[in-house]
Design an enzyme around this catalytic site. Structure first.
Site, PDB file in Angstrom:
ATOM      1  N   HIS A  70       0.834  -1.202   0.000  1.00 21.51           N
ATOM      2  CA  HIS A  70       0.000   0.000   0.000  1.00 21.51           C
ATOM      3  C   HIS A  70       0.869   1.252   0.000  1.00 21.51           C
ATOM      4  O   HIS A  70       1.955   1.284   0.592  1.00 21.51           O
ATOM      5  CB  HIS A  70      -0.977   0.001   1.179  1.00 21.51           C
ATOM      6  CG  HIS A  70      -0.364   0.053   2.539  1.00 21.51           C
ATOM      7  ND1 HIS A  70       0.046   1.229   3.140  1.00 21.51           N
ATOM      8  CD2 HIS A  70      -0.091  -0.922   3.443  1.00 21.51           C
ATOM      9  CE1 HIS A  70       0.527   0.979   4.339  1.00 21.51           C
ATOM     10  NE2 HIS A  70       0.473  -0.320   4.554  1.00 21.51           N
ATOM     11  N   ASP A  72      -0.291   4.366   0.974  1.00 15.56           N
ATOM     12  CA  ASP A  72      -0.721   5.394   1.916  1.00 15.56           C
ATOM     13  C   ASP A  72      -0.043   5.231   3.272  1.00 15.56           C
ATOM     14  O   ASP A  72       0.538   4.192   3.597  1.00 15.56           O
ATOM     15  CB  ASP A  72      -2.243   5.374   2.082  1.00 15.56           C
ATOM     16  CG  ASP A  72      -2.766   4.058   2.640  1.00 15.56           C
ATOM     17  OD1 ASP A  72      -2.272   2.994   2.229  1.00 15.56           O
ATOM     18  OD2 ASP A  72      -3.672   4.092   3.504  1.00 15.56           O
ATOM     19  N   GLU A 126      -5.140   1.747   2.613  1.00 14.95           N
ATOM     20  CA  GLU A 126      -5.060   0.557   3.472  1.00 14.95           C
ATOM     21  C   GLU A 126      -5.217   0.931   4.935  1.00 14.95           C
ATOM     22  O   GLU A 126      -5.679   0.114   5.743  1.00 14.95           O
ATOM     23  CB  GLU A 126      -3.707  -0.148   3.254  1.00 14.95           C
ATOM     24  CG  GLU A 126      -3.596  -1.505   3.932  1.00 14.95           C
ATOM     25  CD  GLU A 126      -3.051  -1.427   5.363  1.00 14.95           C
ATOM     26  OE1 GLU A 126      -3.130  -2.443   6.071  1.00 14.95           O
ATOM     27  OE2 GLU A 126      -2.552  -0.348   5.770  1.00 14.95           O
ATOM     28  N   GLU A 155       4.392  -5.762   3.928  1.00 11.98           N
ATOM     29  CA  GLU A 155       4.282  -5.179   5.270  1.00 11.98           C
ATOM     30  C   GLU A 155       5.554  -5.478   6.071  1.00 11.98           C
ATOM     31  O   GLU A 155       6.206  -6.497   5.861  1.00 11.98           O
ATOM     32  CB  GLU A 155       3.071  -5.761   6.003  1.00 11.98           C
ATOM     33  CG  GLU A 155       1.728  -5.325   5.454  1.00 11.98           C
ATOM     34  CD  GLU A 155       1.315  -3.940   5.921  1.00 11.98           C
ATOM     35  OE1 GLU A 155       2.121  -3.272   6.616  1.00 11.98           O
ATOM     36  OE2 GLU A 155       0.190  -3.516   5.577  1.00 11.98           O
ATOM     37  N   HIS A 329       3.106   3.395  12.674  1.00 12.26           N
ATOM     38  CA  HIS A 329       2.151   4.372  13.196  1.00 12.26           C
ATOM     39  C   HIS A 329       2.722   5.180  14.361  1.00 12.26           C
ATOM     40  O   HIS A 329       1.981   5.891  15.033  1.00 12.26           O
ATOM     41  CB  HIS A 329       0.840   3.695  13.645  1.00 12.26           C
ATOM     42  CG  HIS A 329       0.132   2.974  12.547  1.00 12.26           C
ATOM     43  ND1 HIS A 329      -1.133   2.430  12.714  1.00 12.26           N
ATOM     44  CD2 HIS A 329       0.493   2.671  11.271  1.00 12.26           C
ATOM     45  CE1 HIS A 329      -1.511   1.842  11.592  1.00 12.26           C
ATOM     46  NE2 HIS A 329      -0.532   1.976  10.706  1.00 12.26           N
TER      47      HIS A 329
END
Length: 353
Positions: A70, A72, A126, A155, A329
């Site tokens: 992904h 984003d 995502e 990932e 994150h």
């Protein structure tokens, strides 16, 4: 627009990607840069669907490998632009997952005579609700692009192949009672107190460890939220306990729900969210070849990722990317350049041999 050189060091590609802001819903610029770079490679067929960019080889190989990442990120948290300190790249998306995207883009440009036909999927949204996920949109609108014999999702996995993934289910247990003034509590029924029994069952619950294809998946059942109460002087007449079940991929969602109804027998239970897990499928030839190229080692994925989408389409799927997933994150996101190159080297050996 940033010009990406797919023949460059994958670390340099990662640096360029990180410096293109691409918070979920705002991926047009990075998708344009990726589309332009892939379009310059004569051996690839390229298509763009919204802000998802697709590319594939059509060489008539007996097997096809799908590589998906992904584009984003979560919102910026004082971690842009990229900062490079020696071997380490600091910044938003370095881990989740522009390091993995950079590896896949490098492979798209440099593996021109692969042992397997290749499909590359660089998708949007995502990090937000599943209904907006670009991979889901491709599954609905361009399903032919997601057919293959093995899927690799980039990932972060600490450069270790993580096979399959856990399923996840969130339920609500609802208790009802009768309101009363706390000065006359005997006239009411306290709904919050009614949650004592399911909480006891949770405290005593013993989760399974399940071995599949030589990998051990650990299940978990945890209370994650309690809601209830009317006022400081009122016996509450309603309370809700939210529980999350992370289940091994040998359980279907139906079996997982049935198990929870047995655990919480006698209580009002409703399923509010569910996603199936993914079996590792390491016995499939393409998956076995990847494990061999990576040194013969794999680990179970303790969590849910988009590998489950590919498993639902009938193909084995693994997570394999640079970076520590526990940094995803966070403001402190960073990845080792050495690890980016390591993942690229393993995949180059697997795909190009």
């Amino acid at each position: 627009m940033t010009r990406l050189d797919l023949h460059a060091d994958p670390v340099d590609i990662a640096c360029a990607l990180v410096d293109i802001p691409s918070v979920s819903g705002d991926e047009a610029v990075i998708a344009g840069a990726v589309e332009s770079a892939l379009g310059r490679e004569a051996h690839l067929e390229v298509e763009r669907v919204g802000n998802t960019v697709l590319a594939m080889t059509n060489l008539g190989r007996p097997e096809r490998v799908v590589l998906a990442g992904h584009l984003d990120t979560v919102p910026v948290n004082e971690n842009l632009p990229l900062r490079r300190e020696g071997d380490v790249l600091h910044g938003l998306g370095t881990v989740d997952m522009k390091g993995g995207d950079a590896v896949f883009l490098h492979l798209a440009g440099t593996v021109t005579e692969p042992a397997h036909d290749l499909t590359f999927v660089f998708y949007d949204c995502e990090e937000v609700e599943a209904a907006r996920n670009g991979l889901g949109r491709i599954e609905r609108e361009r399903p032919d692009w997601l057919r293959g014999d093995l899927a690799i999702v980039g990932e972060p996995s600490n450069a270790v192949i993580e096979a399959g993934c856990q399923g996840t289910m969130r339920i609500e247990l609802r208790c009802t009672g009768k309101r009363a003034h706390t000065a006359r509590a005997w006239m009411g029924v306290n709904a919050i107190h009614g949650l004592a029994e399911p909480l006891r069952r949770l405290a005593e619950y013993r989760a399974r460890d399940v071995e599949i294809d030589g990998l051990t998946y650990r299940e978990g059942l945890q209370a994650v939220r309690i809601g209830g109460g009317v006022a400081g002087n009122v016996v509450p007449d309603e309370a809700v306990l939210t529980v999350n079940f992370r289940f091994a991929p040998d359980r279907t969602p139906e079996r997982a729900e049935r198990h929870l109804r047995e655990v919480f027998d006698g209580f009002d239970l409703s399923v509010v969210d569910c996603a199936a897990g993914a079996l590792p499928g390491l016995s499939a030839p393409a998956a076995a070849g990847l494990i061999e190229a990576a040194g013969g080692k794999a680990a179970p994925k303790l969590g849910w990722t988009d590998v489950a989408r590919f498993a639902a389409l009938g193909m084995p799927a693994v997570n394999f990317g640079p970076g520590d997933p526990t940094l995803a994150h966070t403001r402190e996101e960073h990845v080792s350049a050495t690890e980016i190159r390591q993942v690229a080297q393993v995949l180059h050996h697997f795909l190009g041999k």
